[in-house]
Design a protein around this motif. Structure first.
Motif, PDB file in Angstrom:
ATOM      1  N   THR A 130      -4.334   6.828  -1.171  1.00 28.07           N
ATOM      2  CA  THR A 130      -3.688   5.545  -0.933  1.00 28.07           C
ATOM      3  C   THR A 130      -3.911   4.647  -2.145  1.00 28.07           C
ATOM      4  O   THR A 130      -5.027   4.552  -2.655  1.00 28.07           O
ATOM      5  CB  THR A 130      -4.252   4.876   0.322  1.00 28.07           C
ATOM      6  OG1 THR A 130      -5.673   4.760   0.194  1.00 28.07           O
ATOM      7  CG2 THR A 130      -3.924   5.695   1.559  1.00 28.07           C
ATOM      8  N   THR A 131      -2.863   4.003  -2.569  1.00 28.62           N
ATOM      9  CA  THR A 131      -2.906   3.149  -3.751  1.00 28.62           C
ATOM     10  C   THR A 131      -2.395   1.766  -3.372  1.00 28.62           C
ATOM     11  O   THR A 131      -1.349   1.646  -2.727  1.00 28.62           O
ATOM     12  CB  THR A 131      -2.042   3.723  -4.880  1.00 28.62           C
ATOM     13  OG1 THR A 131      -2.457   5.055  -5.153  1.00 28.62           O
ATOM     14  CG2 THR A 131      -2.173   2.884  -6.138  1.00 28.62           C
ATOM     15  N   VAL A 132      -3.158   0.768  -3.755  1.00 24.41           N
ATOM     16  CA  VAL A 132      -2.757  -0.618  -3.530  1.00 24.41           C
ATOM     17  C   VAL A 132      -2.039  -1.109  -4.781  1.00 24.41           C
ATOM     18  O   VAL A 132      -2.577  -1.014  -5.891  1.00 24.41           O
ATOM     19  CB  VAL A 132      -3.970  -1.501  -3.204  1.00 24.41           C
ATOM     20  CG1 VAL A 132      -3.542  -2.933  -2.961  1.00 24.41           C
ATOM     21  CG2 VAL A 132      -4.713  -0.962  -1.997  1.00 24.41           C
ATOM     22  N   CYS A 133      -0.834  -1.588  -4.601  1.00 24.71           N
ATOM     23  CA  CYS A 133      -0.005  -2.051  -5.711  1.00 24.71           C
ATOM     24  C   CYS A 133       0.327  -3.525  -5.516  1.00 24.71           C
ATOM     25  O   CYS A 133       0.379  -4.028  -4.390  1.00 24.71           O
ATOM     26  CB  CYS A 133       1.285  -1.241  -5.827  1.00 24.71           C
ATOM     27  SG  CYS A 133       1.041   0.533  -6.058  1.00 24.71           S
ATOM     28  N   PRO A 175      -0.588  -9.489   9.275  1.00 24.56           N
ATOM     29  CA  PRO A 175      -0.750  -8.098   9.697  1.00 24.56           C
ATOM     30  C   PRO A 175      -2.166  -7.617   9.445  1.00 24.56           C
ATOM     31  O   PRO A 175      -2.794  -7.947   8.440  1.00 24.56           O
ATOM     32  CB  PRO A 175       0.262  -7.344   8.831  1.00 24.56           C
ATOM     33  CG  PRO A 175       0.449  -8.208   7.627  1.00 24.56           C
ATOM     34  CD  PRO A 175       0.280  -9.627   8.101  1.00 24.56           C
ATOM     35  N   SER A 176      -2.675  -6.877  10.380  1.00 22.30           N
ATOM     36  CA  SER A 176      -4.034  -6.339  10.282  1.00 22.30           C
ATOM     37  C   SER A 176      -3.973  -4.877   9.873  1.00 22.30           C
ATOM     38  O   SER A 176      -3.283  -4.079  10.503  1.00 22.30           O
ATOM     39  CB  SER A 176      -4.768  -6.486  11.621  1.00 22.30           C
ATOM     40  OG  SER A 176      -4.078  -5.801  12.638  1.00 22.30           O
ATOM     41  N   ASP A 177      -4.678  -4.545   8.815  1.00 27.02           N
ATOM     42  CA  ASP A 177      -4.760  -3.170   8.322  1.00 27.02           C
ATOM     43  C   ASP A 177      -6.141  -2.640   8.662  1.00 27.02           C
ATOM     44  O   ASP A 177      -7.134  -3.018   8.029  1.00 27.02           O
ATOM     45  CB  ASP A 177      -4.524  -3.144   6.810  1.00 27.02           C
ATOM     46  CG  ASP A 177      -4.451  -1.719   6.273  1.00 27.02           C
ATOM     47  OD1 ASP A 177      -4.589  -0.782   7.074  1.00 27.02           O
ATOM     48  OD2 ASP A 177      -4.243  -1.548   5.064  1.00 27.02           O
ATOM     49  N   VAL A 192       0.857  -1.184   0.000  1.00 25.62           N
ATOM     50  CA  VAL A 192       0.000   0.000   0.000  1.00 25.62           C
ATOM     51  C   VAL A 192       0.889   1.228   0.000  1.00 25.62           C
ATOM     52  O   VAL A 192       1.764   1.367   0.865  1.00 25.62           O
ATOM     53  CB  VAL A 192      -0.945   0.011   1.217  1.00 25.62           C
ATOM     54  CG1 VAL A 192      -1.827   1.251   1.201  1.00 25.62           C
ATOM     55  CG2 VAL A 192      -1.801  -1.239   1.231  1.00 25.62           C
ATOM     56  N   ASP A 193       0.690   2.110  -0.976  1.00 28.09           N
ATOM     57  CA  ASP A 193       1.442   3.356  -1.087  1.00 28.09           C
ATOM     58  C   ASP A 193       0.516   4.516  -0.772  1.00 28.09           C
ATOM     59  O   ASP A 193      -0.672   4.507  -1.125  1.00 28.09           O
ATOM     60  CB  ASP A 193       2.014   3.531  -2.503  1.00 28.09           C
ATOM     61  CG  ASP A 193       3.018   2.445  -2.836  1.00 28.09           C
ATOM     62  OD1 ASP A 193       3.540   1.827  -1.892  1.00 28.09           O
ATOM     63  OD2 ASP A 193       3.270   2.211  -4.031  1.00 28.09           O
TER      64      ASP A 193
END
Length: 696
Positions: A190-193, A452-454, A72-73
């Motif tokens: 936010t961008t998911v890559c 990991p929890s986001d 995630v960026d």
């Protein structure tokens, strides 16, 4: 490798398969493989399931994907990427407040002009009454009338402008509420890559597949036919709603009735053998730790304590003088705040990777004993003599006698036969993390599950799944309820656009040929009214799920009905409502008599006559239903005297109750028919029908 050094490939959404709840999306990306073989593909939604990401190379190029993971960026949003709808709502709200302010000021001005009245001057007690000139009254009245006329004209204009602004604000608010969730909601985007590692060189085309929640669909139909034909055109449509966080623009749509979250792996049925020879156990995925794993961190532990960092709390480095205290902060009155003296910490020897011992209180007792020991102030209070000469309480025991009693050593664990059996989480190698030297000794250098929890992604998925609670359209049925135990898939013939706004959108899937014939059905013993029906036959290999259907007859819209589930090769009947052009009348006659040698048998003779008249301009086929009583008593006999027929439930489109009899008559335009039927019920005198022997 840093993210900015990794080339970024743009991607475009190509296809979406919408399941009963959720969807499976496919993205395409094209580019040249860099020398390091690592690329970033952007454009994935925040609500995607990270564990569902799959990637493959299209075509035979010799390049393969060796690794794929999700990152995630976050970056500042562009200047022109703000929410235009929200800005429009704010602008219209400010404009509404400004117009309301001008209107309120104008109303106050009108009230001031309206309150203008001629006031005579004060008169002394001895002065006589004076007459007011008429011209003054008229001049004041003309002034008030002129001003009020202009102000009221302006008030009408402001009221009209306020109504327009309020209407525009309502429309803009509704558009903002129903707008797509594909736009960023804050100034930080936010961008998911997807970070992929490729093995090979050259230009390739990648396909990324991932699952997202927040998509549902229900079937809908449009049926068009002509009364002179025996077939029609059934257009399969779908009402699709999605709130996945990305707009589906120009994508290939497919609909499936399967459950996306249902496990599809086949169970393994193991055989049980009796005897000494047993099959070799299957591999469990567990491997013995490498030899010398405990000595891997010996140098790390023997390196000594960690380098001293600049203290930020009351703790200081071991063996060093405490740093000078910072200048005390000043309060509003100028007096310095009181500074507490630093608490000295006992020296501790901390090694890399070794958990430090628990701190010991300056009193010399461990924390567990201190918690059990009484407070010193309470002890002093108990040691004082009580009033009335009561003996003083016994002082507390010394620290040595207050040590906790020795505990029994824990029981050794039961011996484990065979290798450990890892769980499904422990076999998910993509989610395993190697614990470092900071972990306890039994975890250092070993792989353990780590997910990991986001919280942001969890919130996005929660909002996306709220689309499942949308109210269904009229006559709509959930696909899982109408499909039963079978799963079906329907591919759209053209690409479609479905925004991420959480509302229903109609998409045309395909056209299905069906067999049709129009029949008219009536049950005159219940209601003397004829109903039109359509008998549909599905000759294709696709099932037609239950849902609403818009019926068009001879290019004229007739009604919206509920289509039942129609399996491949099945035949079902669909109601079209009452047919006023066909009339039916039923007449029944009952004659009761006795028979037998001693008149010991009661005979109930029923005669039924049904008259049918066709007032339509075309020939019709009418199906008239009657009911004949049934019995399970061998002494009660029922004899039928009519030309009706017993319906065939296996071949017919309906399921009929026992005792149902059917007349099928073809009537020309303006024709009539008289149907006669009857039956006799012979009952022994010692018995009677349930509910009495009366029959209408």
């Amino acid at each position: 490798m840093k993210s900015e050094e990794t080339p970024r490939w743009a991607s475009a959404l190509d296809a979406v398969v919408v399941y009963a709840q959720g969807a499976l999306c496919s993205r395409l990306a094209r580019g040249t493989v860099p020398p390091q073989g690592r690329v970033r593909v952007a454009g994935l939604p925040r609500s995607m399931d990270p564990g569902s990401l799959r990637a493959r190379v299209l075509g035979d190029t010799g390049v393969r994907v060796t690794e794929v993971r999700v990152e995630v960026d976050a970056e500042p949003a562009a200047t022109g990427s703000t929410d235009a709808l929200r800005q429009e709502v704010d602008r219209l709200g400010d404009e509404e407040a400004a117009v309301e302010g001008r209107r309120d000021r104008l109303l106050a001005r009108i009230k001031e002009i309206t309150d203008l009245r001629p006031v005579p001057p004060a008169r002394k007690r001895d002065d006589p009454h004076r007459r007011t000139p008429v011209e003054a009254w008229l001049t004041l009245a003309d002034f008030v009338d002129e001003r009020l006329t202009a102000l009221h004209r302006r008030l009408v204009e402001l009221e009209t402008e306020l109504s327009r602004v309020q209407h525009d604000l309502t429309v803009a608010t509704d558009r903002w509420t129903r707008s797509s969730t594909d736009a960023p909601a804050a100034h930080v985007e936010t961008t998911v890559c997807a970070v992929l590692t490729l093995d090979g060189t050259g230009e390739v085309e990648l396909e990324l597949e991932y699952g997202v929640p927040g998509a549902v669909w229900v079937p809908a139909y449009r049926l068009a036919y002509r009364q002179s034909a025996d077939s029609g055109s059934l257009v399969l449509r779908a009402s699709v709603a999605q709130r996945t966080g990305e707009d589906w623009t120009g994508v290939r749509i497919a609909l499936a009735t399967a459950d996306l979250r249902r496990r599809t792996d086949l169970p393994q049925l193991r055989s049980l053998r009796i005897g000494r020879r047993q099959p070799a156990p299957a591999a469990t995925g567990w491997r013995e730790p490498p030899a010398g794993l405990a000595d891997l961190f010996t140098g790390y532990d023997s390196a000594g304590p960690r380098p001293a960092r600049r203290p930020t709390t009351a703790a200081v480095a071991v063996g060093a003088a405490p740093p000078p205290p910072p200048p005390p902060p000043a309060f509003a009155g100028g007096a310095p705040a009181p500074v507490l003296p630093p608490v000295p910490m006992p020296p501790q020897e901390t090694l890399y990777g070794v958990r430090p011992p628990r701190p010991v209180d300056p009193g010399g007792l461990p924390p567990s004993v201190q918690a059990a020991a009484p407070d010193s102030s309470q002890a002093r209070q108990r040691s004082r003599p009580r009033a009335g000469g009561a003996p003083a309480a016994r002082p507390p025991a010394p620290a040595a006698s207050m040590a906790p009693p020795p505990q029994a050593p824990p029981a050794p664990p039961a011996p484990v036969t065979g290798p450990p059996q890892p769980t499904g989480d422990e076999l998910d190698y993509a989610a395993l993390v190697l614990d470092g030297p900071e972990q306890p000794g039994n975890r250092r250098g070993r792989l353990f599950p780590h997910t990991p929890s986001d919280p942001v992604a969890v919130e996005y998925r929660r909002r996306a799944e709220a689309v499942a609670s949308l109210p269904l359209p009229g006559h709509a049925v959930r696909p899982r309820k109408s499909a039963g135990s079978f799963d079906h898939r329907y591919d759209a013939v053209a690409r479609a656009d479905i925004p991420s706004d959480g509302t229903w959108h109609t998409v045309t899937i395909s056209e299905i040929p069906v067999g049709l014939r129009t029949e008219y059905l009536c049950v005159p013993s219940v209601q003397e009214k004829v109903y039109g029906t359509l008998v549909l036959s599905n000759a294709t290999d696709q099932a037609l799920l239950a849902g609403p259907v818009e019926v068009t007859v001879d290019d004229d819209f007739l009604l919206t009905a509920a289509l039942p589930t129609l399996a491949p090769g099945g035949v079902r009947r669909m109601g079209l409502g009452p047919a006023e052009g066909i009339q039916v009348t039923r007449r029944a006659h009952l004659n009761e008599s006795t028979a037998g040698l001693r008149n010991n048998v009661t005979v109930l003779d029923h005669r039924v006559q049904v008259d049918v008249a066709n007032r339509l301009a075309r020939p019709v086929r009418v199906e008239v239903h009657e009911q004949v009583p049934v019995t399970s008593d061998a002494d009660v006999r029922i004899e039928e005297r009519a030309d009706w027929a017993v319906p065939d439930d296996e071949k017919g489109p309906d399921h009929h109750a026992p005792g149902t009899r059917v007349w099928r008559v073809d009537l020309p335009a303006g024709g009539t028919a008289a149907l006669h039927g009857g039956y006799e019920i012979r009952i022994p005198a010692a018995k009677a029908l349930a509910g009495g022997n009366r029959r209408s």
